[in-house]
Design an enzyme around this catalytic site. Structure first.
Site, PDB file in Angstrom:
ATOM      1  N   GLU A 105       1.415  -0.482  -5.039  1.00 16.96           N
ATOM      2  CA  GLU A 105       0.212   0.324  -5.245  1.00 16.96           C
ATOM      3  C   GLU A 105       0.617   1.788  -5.169  1.00 16.96           C
ATOM      4  O   GLU A 105       0.464   2.439  -4.152  1.00 16.96           O
ATOM      5  CB  GLU A 105      -0.858  -0.004  -4.187  1.00 16.96           C
ATOM      6  CG  GLU A 105      -2.198   0.636  -4.460  1.00 16.96           C
ATOM      7  CD  GLU A 105      -2.577   1.745  -3.470  1.00 16.96           C
ATOM      8  OE1 GLU A 105      -3.707   2.217  -3.549  1.00 16.96           O
ATOM      9  OE2 GLU A 105      -1.727   2.136  -2.629  1.00 16.96           O
ATOM     10  N   ASP A 163       0.830  -1.192   0.000  1.00 22.20           N
ATOM     11  CA  ASP A 163       0.000   0.000   0.000  1.00 22.20           C
ATOM     12  C   ASP A 163       0.874   1.255   0.000  1.00 22.20           C
ATOM     13  O   ASP A 163       1.801   1.372   0.812  1.00 22.20           O
ATOM     14  CB  ASP A 163      -0.861  -0.045   1.277  1.00 22.20           C
ATOM     15  CG  ASP A 163      -1.985   0.964   1.275  1.00 22.20           C
ATOM     16  OD1 ASP A 163      -2.950   0.764   0.512  1.00 22.20           O
ATOM     17  OD2 ASP A 163      -1.886   1.950   2.038  1.00 22.20           O
TER      18      ASP A 163
END
Lengths: 698, 698
Positions: free
Chosen positions: B447, B418
């Site tokens: 990401e 993330d």
């Protein structure tokens, strides 16, 4: 600009409410498994894709004195913090960098420029850092715009400004101003009011300037610029055989004869007078007319077969005159606005003293005999190549260097180097770097008609100019793609093309078949596509075009092997055309660079259209590539980029004919008849005044 | 291949009739002023422009196991001598290079390939040398062709071969053969006859192979390849919230519920099952439905607000089950042909124990309070970011590494990271290089929805796959230009795009407005443009498309903040379409790579056409980008490049509909109705048999 302040880690660290015992170093180096260094933002900044940079910085870029170096780089950090980036530059012999702020271009690309004003070497690099204050300020504004309570944020800003004040301690004025700002931010008050005070870019710039030099990340390479004289970029060359300058047919010409011919040559507007080798010519295996194996008693031989008992590369062929005569020639040329370029051909005639004194510099056959030059099946019995890789090569390399130094001492600054691609690149790199140290005004033209990679590598090794494929680029598509490669790619940073229309070795098919209009077309192209261009004369202006053999590009009765007597006043000479083109080149800075070259659409494949620019000077060139027929078409110009409007007329002033055309809009008609003049050299004059004025155009 | 022979300078030198006292080193290094080294050809060879090479070799290129690495370089010397060039490669832990001859491509470019068969790291570089024997042989042939007397040249060849024989001393068979050849060339005879004997490439290859390894010039860099599992290149991902997998509306789903749902997911043909964070969710400042600041007592909170009193990044949310349950899930997924991917979000809820145990890992306000996450004016009160640049960061970096190791120990090999772009690049480089050492099968998906340079840099730092701009590339021009950049530039060497059609954060306007056909179109594009692709389900296959607010790309009632109960059997589900596409992906190697992607002309801007290839398998994709109307047009294929002839029919077998079309020539008609099926996935079947056979096409 402030000097790099002392390490201010302790203060910077204080800003973040932590103590700092160690100096502020970057985050762990890549690949290391020990990331432990004190807190710093430095390791977050990445610098990539710095341009210009040739082969990872292995080679310098080139500039002429006074030119700009525009440096770009991708500089970014993780996250969303604001960055401050700088271009650093200095002359090679200076220690302190000059710092110039870089402008963000979007997408993490940054740019700044500096001027390479003086001859010699410059260095440049870039650096950047995260700017905590600018980040804080940006976020504060966003918070206020979103009507959030920003009261809690003010002390953080105050601490950042206080840290800047501490760093500025040595510059009292700045320090006082920063301290006052820190106090103001630190005291209770309305955030909106305080932010309003920070709208002053001069004030925020001051904070940023003292924002933490200790966290700057420097690009790991220092890149080099070689700055040459302007003549390395811009000049029209004229090659002439002094031995053919005698006014009496049959007599060997001399330097004095050439002096008498200088007004003729300089009258055409040439800047450089290039002489084939002026040294004694060997007798053994001397070539006769048309490269025949047997020379007659009066055949002068090829000047590239250097050396006889009277001397070698440092001697003057006695038939041309003395060294004193040569110096007089150089002086006379200078007074006519021309510099002399000498030819350096590193090879020997069979009579050169090196063959006896230094047989170890030459290659041998197994039977012990020295090897003459060959490119099988071609043989050059009158020439012996040197072996630059020989075991004891240092004396050879030094001797070659001493040849250059000898002629430099005679005042020569420009050399055309024969066949540099048959000597090791390492030799050239060593030689040129060394010669430049004392002679930054040296200009070397590489005569390397060879494969593209080799040609480019010689330029990287230090040659200031290069022969190139221009003679064989004749169609619009060929010219556009080749000159786009030379000017719009990295090659433009190190490779300066000198556009020769012919040489004693090259009489192109285009010239053979196109006759006089082709000679005008090719000179118009050479002189406008190239800031540097050259002709081998008087063969060129007299439109000599008889080949030795059909389908070959050699001259019949080549001047390489015999003395010519030229009738310079022939009525079909294009000397006036050349003179006009060269005058226009001198008067228009746009034609004195290659970097601005840009092609424009024209809906006729026989017509080519391109422009060059320098400051306000914009010259648009249209050339008819068809030497036989009149051609016409529609030029399409990008008006906005040229600062022209759709609604206003502009004037195209043809400097060749002095005719003026009123154009409007992007598409305009052109027509060129090669029998009259194959080219337009338009100076763009923008509409500037009102009807009340005498001349509407600038 | 022979091993690098001992220094044979003495023998090599003898060939040139000079004595050699010193070892055979290269010519002077550039910039040195001491050129003095013994005779060698080595310094003449230049190696430039080696590809692939990322940022001057600073970063590795990436391959999946079994892929080829095609290496090219410009290799040349001054002059016209023949060169021999080789690609060198080895596994990182091996010491001996494997040598592969490079083929000349023209213009001094050379190429060779090797296969990166195994997981881990490989290295490669190139080398080259002047080959005196091959040069001699070429020249001999030219002399003979020109009917010159070549008798004098034979002894030179004999000496070169004798030197090769001496070098081959360790390999008797070769040495004997070479010695015999040397004797033959050295004795009197007809040069033509001797040359005829040298027409055998095996024999001349032998001479060249022993032609002087001591003169090889090695490229100064060793370049690196990271070899990943095939899944790093090829796989369809499915993101699912386990807490929404309960069959009873309102009950918090568990790993066991997800196990029950595996047949449904694997039935669609997905390869990777990606779970949002499975750790305990914080209670303090927990977000309610639609990101509201106040959570109700039943609101489960965002799984990205990690940590409570029961544990943090190494713990499992008790409401999902136990660590044992998780391991069972992973095993069950494996038995359905799927690997689990875990989400690593390096941030903490206010209740994470690190806030108390390691306050030094977080940023503070001047008042001493810790800072929650912000992207002004946005606030994430339920999340505290970590300060990876903090003073004592080694324990933090180590702790993060231990999180990865913990889950690696549970058998997890794939991680979706993330927001990696808000952590320093140096951290990722350190972490990934270290983790790969023991886990070369590790796959990390970045990401990083951020700026292009940052995205690319994370890929260079080691991420195996990356989210990218695919969700926002909708028009033909956008798709063609973006995927040309990703596959046809250097980016293809280090950046592997994973094409997500949606995420819990991204419901694109295209999906909002295009309804069911748009969902099919986007999956067809993702699954064929990208060897790696992903969906966030069941929202995707159920065509959920209500935005929280007009003009925004967030889901209404986002699953990030609440438990959903999905009706998987809704008749408008596109699960069957996805299953068909994924089956075709698995059956066609062409769709399992990105490097072969190529766009083809199609004369309708709403239809896009491209192909991918692997060996004989060629898949042509045509997609209707207009979700509302039927579109038609003419595809234009480069027949010759596809091995097709103008005169023979070929079959296009649409694998989606199982319909077969007979095409002929380059231009053929296509028509797609989005309400039926928005895409063709054609397998090209070439005409192979005669009319007498049952099936004409291969």
């Amino acid at each position: 600009m402030p000097k790099k302040s002392e390490k201010t880690v302790k203060r910077a660290a204080a800003v973040k409410n932590i103590s700092a015992e160690k100096p502020g170093l970057a985050l762990s180096a890549p690949g290391e498994s020990e990331p432990l260094r004190p807190e710093t933002q430095a390791g977050r900044v990445v610098i990539e894709n710095v341009r210009p940079e040739i082969d990872g910085g292995r080679f310098p870029i080139k500039r002429a004195a006074g030119e700009e170096v525009c440096v770009e780089a991708d500089i970014f950090a993780d996250g969303h913090d604001e960055l401050v980036c700088e271009l650093l530059w200095r002359k090679d012999n200076e220690t302190a960098w000059k710092r110039i702020p870089m402008r963000p271009l979007g997408n993490d690309r940054w740019r700044a420029e500096f001027t390479a004003a003086e001859l010699g070497e410059y260095r440049y690099t870039v650096q950047g850092r995260v700017d905590c204050f600018l980040t804080w300020l940006r976020d504060l504004k966003k918070r206020l715009e979103a009507a959030q309570d920003a009261r809690l944020e003010l002390p953080a800003g105050a601490e950042l400004v206080a840290a800047a004040a501490a760093r500025a301690a040595g510059v009292q004025k700045d320090a006082r101003r920063l301290a006052a700002l820190a106090r103001d931010l630190g005291t209770d008050g309305e955030p909106g009011e305080k932010a309003a005070r920070l709208a002053d870019p001069e004030l925020t710039g001051l904070v940023s300037r003292w924002g933490g030099d200790d966290e700057l990340v420097r690009y790991e390479k220092e890149l080099e610029v070689w700055v040459d004289p302007v003549h390395a970029r811009f000049g029209a060359w004229y090659e002439v055989f002094p031995r053919s300058c005698s006014p009496e047919p049959g007599r060997h010409g001399t330097f004095n004869d050439l002096i008498a011919q200088l007004p003729y040559i300089s009258g055409m507007g040439f800047d450089v007078l290039y002489l084939p080798p002026i040294h004694p010519v060997g007798k053994t295996h001397r070539k006769g007319a048309n490269n025949s194996l047997k020379a007659g008693p009066k055949d002068p031989g090829s000047p590239w077969a250097i050396g006889d008992k009277t001397g070698g590369h440092k001697a003057v062929n006695p038939e041309l005159g003395t060294l004193e005569d040569f110096r007089r020639l150089a002086k006379a040329a200078k007074s006519h606005g021309m510099d002399i370029a000498l030819d350096v051909a590193l090879q020997c005639s069979p009579d050169h003293s090196w063959l006896r004194e230094h047989p170890e510099w030459f290659r041998r056959r197994p039977d012990g005999s020295l090897r003459y030059a060959e490119n099988p099946p071609k043989k050059y019995e009158d020439i012996y190549p040197l072996d630059f890789c020989c075991l004891d090569r240092r004396p050879l390399w030094d001797e070659v260097k001493s040849i250059f130094k000898f002629w430099l001492d005679q005042g020569v600054r420009i050399f055309r180097v024969d066949n540099p691609h048959t000597k090791p690149f390492a030799f050239w790199e060593w030689l040129i770097r060394d010669l430049r140290r004392e002679n930054p005004d040296l200009i070397l033209l590489a005569e390397a008609f060879t494969r593209p990679r080799v040609m480019y590598r010689l330029a990287k090794a230090g040659f200031n100019q290069s022969y190139n494929y221009f003679p064989w680029r004749n169609s619009k598509r060929e010219l556009e793609s080749y000159f786009t490669e030379l000017t719009r790619t990295e090659a433009g940073e190190f490779f300066r093309p000198n556009l020769w229309v012919n040489t004693p070795d090259i009489l192109t098919e285009y010239l053979q078949f196109g006759a006089r209009p082709a000679f005008m077309t090719r000179y118009a192209l050479a002189a406008t596509l190239g800031a540097s261009c050259g002709v081998y004369g008087p063969a060129f202006e007299l439109c000599e075009r008889a080949p030795r053999e059909a389908g070959r590009e050699e001259y019949l009765d080549s001047e390489k092997y015999e003395i010519k007597h030229w009738n310079l006043d022939r009525p079909d000479s294009i000397r006036d055309f050349i003179a006009r083109v060269n005058r226009i080149r001198r008067e228009n800075p746009a034609l004195q660079n290659d970097a601005s070259l840009r092609f424009f659409p024209l809906d006729n494949e026989q017509l080519i259209c391109y422009g060059k620019q320098a400051g306000d000077d914009f010259v648009l060139v249209v050339v008819n590539l068809d030497p036989h027929y009149k051609q016409s078409g529609w030029v399409e110009l990008p008006l906005a980029e040229l600062g022209l409007s759709q609604n206003k007329r502009y004037q195209m002033h043809d400097l060749l004919t002095d005719r003026r055309y009123l154009w409007q809009g992007p598409r305009n008609y052109v027509e060129l008849d090669p029998r009259a003049c194959p080219a337009h050299l338009f100076r763009l004059r923008r509409y500037a005044r009102t009807e009340q004025d005498f001349d509407y155009f600038l």
